[in-house]
Write a protein that holds these residues in place. Structure first.
Motif, PDB file in Angstrom:
ATOM      1  N   GLU A 197     104.927  32.322  55.393  1.00 18.18           N
ATOM      2  CA  GLU A 197     106.552  31.700  56.060  1.00 18.18           C
ATOM      3  C   GLU A 197     106.203  30.495  55.560  1.00 18.18           C
ATOM      4  O   GLU A 197     106.542  29.665  55.092  1.00 18.18           O
ATOM      5  N   ALA A 198     105.050  29.406  56.014  1.00 17.40           N
ATOM      6  CA  ALA A 198     104.684  28.033  55.665  1.00 17.40           C
ATOM      7  C   ALA A 198     104.830  28.109  54.445  1.00 17.40           C
ATOM      8  O   ALA A 198     105.423  26.902  53.882  1.00 17.40           O
ATOM      9  N   VAL A 199     103.860  29.007  53.770  1.00 14.21           N
ATOM     10  CA  VAL A 199     103.577  28.188  52.532  1.00 14.21           C
ATOM     11  C   VAL A 199     105.423  28.664  51.170  1.00 14.21           C
ATOM     12  O   VAL A 199     105.709  27.961  50.449  1.00 14.21           O
ATOM     13  N   LEU A 200     105.823  29.536  51.909  1.00 12.38           N
ATOM     14  CA  LEU A 200     107.207  30.045  51.059  1.00 12.38           C
ATOM     15  C   LEU A 200     108.055  28.967  51.606  1.00 12.38           C
ATOM     16  O   LEU A 200     108.958  28.598  50.561  1.00 12.38           O
ATOM     17  N   ALA A 201     108.129  28.314  52.836  1.00 16.17           N
ATOM     18  CA  ALA A 201     109.337  27.160  53.083  1.00 16.17           C
ATOM     19  C   ALA A 201     108.927  25.848  52.133  1.00 16.17           C
ATOM     20  O   ALA A 201     110.281  25.703  51.760  1.00 16.17           O
ATOM     21  N   GLU A 202     107.290  25.981  52.265  1.00 15.58           N
ATOM     22  CA  GLU A 202     107.300  24.668  51.372  1.00 15.58           C
ATOM     23  C   GLU A 202     107.967  24.571  50.248  1.00 15.58           C
ATOM     24  O   GLU A 202     108.567  24.058  49.357  1.00 15.58           O
ATOM     25  N   ARG A 203     107.928  25.915  49.584  1.00  9.23           N
ATOM     26  CA  ARG A 203     107.434  26.512  47.731  1.00  9.23           C
ATOM     27  C   ARG A 203     109.466  25.946  48.162  1.00  9.23           C
ATOM     28  O   ARG A 203     109.564  25.805  47.039  1.00  9.23           O
ATOM     29  N   PHE A 204     110.117  26.546  48.542  1.00  7.10           N
ATOM     30  CA  PHE A 204     111.183  26.451  49.005  1.00  7.10           C
ATOM     31  C   PHE A 204     111.892  25.091  48.632  1.00  7.10           C
ATOM     32  O   PHE A 204     112.735  24.282  48.073  1.00  7.10           O
ATOM     33  N   ALA A 205     111.792  24.487  49.640  1.00  3.59           N
ATOM     34  CA  ALA A 205     111.537  22.995  49.938  1.00  3.59           C
ATOM     35  C   ALA A 205     111.293  21.750  48.275  1.00  3.59           C
ATOM     36  O   ALA A 205     112.177  21.550  48.825  1.00  3.59           O
ATOM     37  N   ARG A 206     110.024  22.650  47.748  1.00  4.90           N
ATOM     38  CA  ARG A 206     110.204  21.670  47.093  1.00  4.90           C
ATOM     39  C   ARG A 206     110.057  21.889  45.694  1.00  4.90           C
ATOM     40  O   ARG A 206     110.500  21.641  44.619  1.00  4.90           O
ATOM     41  N   GLY A 207     111.552  23.223  45.707  1.00 11.75           N
ATOM     42  CA  GLY A 207     112.785  23.679  44.911  1.00 11.75           C
ATOM     43  C   GLY A 207     111.812  24.347  43.628  1.00 11.75           C
ATOM     44  O   GLY A 207     112.286  24.378  42.792  1.00 11.75           O
ATOM     45  N   GLU A 208     111.249  25.202  43.644  1.00 11.23           N
ATOM     46  CA  GLU A 208     109.895  26.158  43.402  1.00 11.23           C
ATOM     47  C   GLU A 208     110.335  26.802  43.301  1.00 11.23           C
ATOM     48  O   GLU A 208     110.814  28.013  42.130  1.00 11.23           O
ATOM     49  N   ILE A 209     111.458  27.672  44.297  1.00  6.89           N
ATOM     50  CA  ILE A 209     112.257  28.930  44.238  1.00  6.89           C
ATOM     51  C   ILE A 209     113.732  28.602  44.726  1.00  6.89           C
ATOM     52  O   ILE A 209     113.942  27.509  45.396  1.00  6.89           O
ATOM     53  N   ASP A 210     115.025  29.274  44.456  1.00  5.80           N
ATOM     54  CA  ASP A 210     116.009  29.225  45.644  1.00  5.80           C
ATOM     55  C   ASP A 210     116.390  30.189  46.659  1.00  5.80           C
ATOM     56  O   ASP A 210     115.041  30.796  46.864  1.00  5.80           O
ATOM     57  N   GLU A 211     117.301  30.027  47.310  1.00  5.01           N
ATOM     58  CA  GLU A 211     117.582  30.616  48.883  1.00  5.01           C
ATOM     59  C   GLU A 211     117.498  31.924  48.421  1.00  5.01           C
ATOM     60  O   GLU A 211     117.013  32.865  48.778  1.00  5.01           O
ATOM     61  N   GLN A 212     117.869  32.450  47.405  1.00  2.94           N
ATOM     62  CA  GLN A 212     117.351  34.027  47.429  1.00  2.94           C
ATOM     63  C   GLN A 212     116.458  34.604  47.048  1.00  2.94           C
ATOM     64  O   GLN A 212     116.664  35.596  48.334  1.00  2.94           O
ATOM     65  N   GLU A 213     115.743  34.005  46.520  1.00 10.35           N
ATOM     66  CA  GLU A 213     114.511  34.227  46.356  1.00 10.35           C
ATOM     67  C   GLU A 213     113.402  33.934  47.568  1.00 10.35           C
ATOM     68  O   GLU A 213     113.051  35.056  48.137  1.00 10.35           O
ATOM     69  N   TYR A 214     113.872  32.636  48.538  1.00  9.34           N
ATOM     70  CA  TYR A 214     113.530  32.606  49.368  1.00  9.34           C
ATOM     71  C   TYR A 214     113.477  33.724  50.522  1.00  9.34           C
ATOM     72  O   TYR A 214     112.550  34.173  51.363  1.00  9.34           O
ATOM     73  N   ARG A 215     114.573  34.104  50.729  1.00  9.31           N
ATOM     74  CA  ARG A 215     115.190  34.764  51.835  1.00  9.31           C
ATOM     75  C   ARG A 215     114.671  36.507  51.453  1.00  9.31           C
ATOM     76  O   ARG A 215     114.004  37.191  52.392  1.00  9.31           O
ATOM     77  N   SER A 216     114.771  36.543  50.615  1.00  9.14           N
ATOM     78  CA  SER A 216     114.170  38.226  50.196  1.00  9.14           C
ATOM     79  C   SER A 216     112.696  38.108  50.647  1.00  9.14           C
ATOM     80  O   SER A 216     112.194  38.942  50.635  1.00  9.14           O
ATOM     81  N   ARG A 217     112.121  36.577  50.135  1.00 15.31           N
ATOM     82  CA  ARG A 217     110.350  36.978  50.275  1.00 15.31           C
ATOM     83  C   ARG A 217     110.534  37.103  51.712  1.00 15.31           C
ATOM     84  O   ARG A 217     109.419  37.867  52.251  1.00 15.31           O
ATOM     85  N   LEU A 218     110.840  35.814  52.319  1.00 13.15           N
ATOM     86  CA  LEU A 218     110.923  35.893  53.304  1.00 13.15           C
ATOM     87  C   LEU A 218     111.159  37.014  54.861  1.00 13.15           C
ATOM     88  O   LEU A 218     110.739  37.257  55.484  1.00 13.15           O
ATOM     89  N   THR A 219     111.994  37.966  54.106  1.00 13.39           N
ATOM     90  CA  THR A 219     112.237  39.487  54.936  1.00 13.39           C
ATOM     91  C   THR A 219     111.368  40.204  54.270  1.00 13.39           C
ATOM     92  O   THR A 219     111.159  41.251  55.063  1.00 13.39           O
ATOM     93  N   ILE A 220     110.614  40.394  52.872  1.00  8.80           N
ATOM     94  CA  ILE A 220     109.437  40.738  53.089  1.00  8.80           C
ATOM     95  C   ILE A 220     108.401  40.619  53.605  1.00  8.80           C
ATOM     96  O   ILE A 220     107.794  41.299  54.889  1.00  8.80           O
ATOM     97  N   LEU A 221     107.885  39.115  54.475  1.00 10.21           N
ATOM     98  CA  LEU A 221     107.016  39.275  54.413  1.00 10.21           C
ATOM     99  C   LEU A 221     106.961  39.265  56.498  1.00 10.21           C
ATOM    100  O   LEU A 221     106.518  39.914  57.477  1.00 10.21           O
ATOM    101  N   ARG A 222     108.334  39.257  56.300  1.00  4.16           N
ATOM    102  CA  ARG A 222     108.752  40.048  58.367  1.00  4.16           C
ATOM    103  C   ARG A 222     108.663  41.279  58.388  1.00  4.16           C
ATOM    104  O   ARG A 222     108.480  41.791  59.390  1.00  4.16           O
ATOM    105  N   ALA A 223     108.868  42.691  57.615  1.00  3.85           N
ATOM    106  CA  ALA A 223     108.508  43.337  57.808  1.00  3.85           C
ATOM    107  C   ALA A 223     108.021  44.152  57.443  1.00  3.85           C
ATOM    108  O   ALA A 223     107.107  45.279  57.762  1.00  3.85           O
TER     109      ALA A 223
END
Length: 84
Positions: free
Chosen positions: A54-80
């Motif tokens: 989750e921390a790596v995903l948040a860093e990628r989102f903060a750097r602009g490598e992924i957009d909000e939709q991809e961030y939320r989608s991947r975060l949901t998958i990680l938490r599931a």
């Protein structure tokens, strides 16, 4: 009666003994300083802690490598705990 003079070999052996003594003393001090100045190695099996996914995903989102939709989608998958 007795000759108190060391002679040539006596002075040579005395010089060699003192040179050996001071040489060993200096080398010992240098080795001690080098040993004390190096950081102690990490204990075996003590690997550095890994960052969470989750921390790596948040860093990628903060750097602009992924957009909000991809961030939320991947975060949901990680938490599931499932893979896509």
């Amino acid at each position: 009666m007795y000759d108190d003079d060391f002679g040539g070999w006596g002075y040579a052996l005395m010089f060699a003994g003192m040179a050996l003594f001071w040489g060993l003393l200096i080398v010992g001090i240098i080795l001690l300083v080098r040993y004390m100045s190096h950081p102690f190695p990490a204990p075996p099996g003590g690997a550095p802690p890994l960052r969470s996914a989750e921390a790596v995903l948040a860093e990628r989102f903060a750097r602009g490598e992924i957009d909000e939709q991809e961030y939320r989608s991947r975060l949901t998958i990680l938490r599931a705990g499932t893979t896509p």
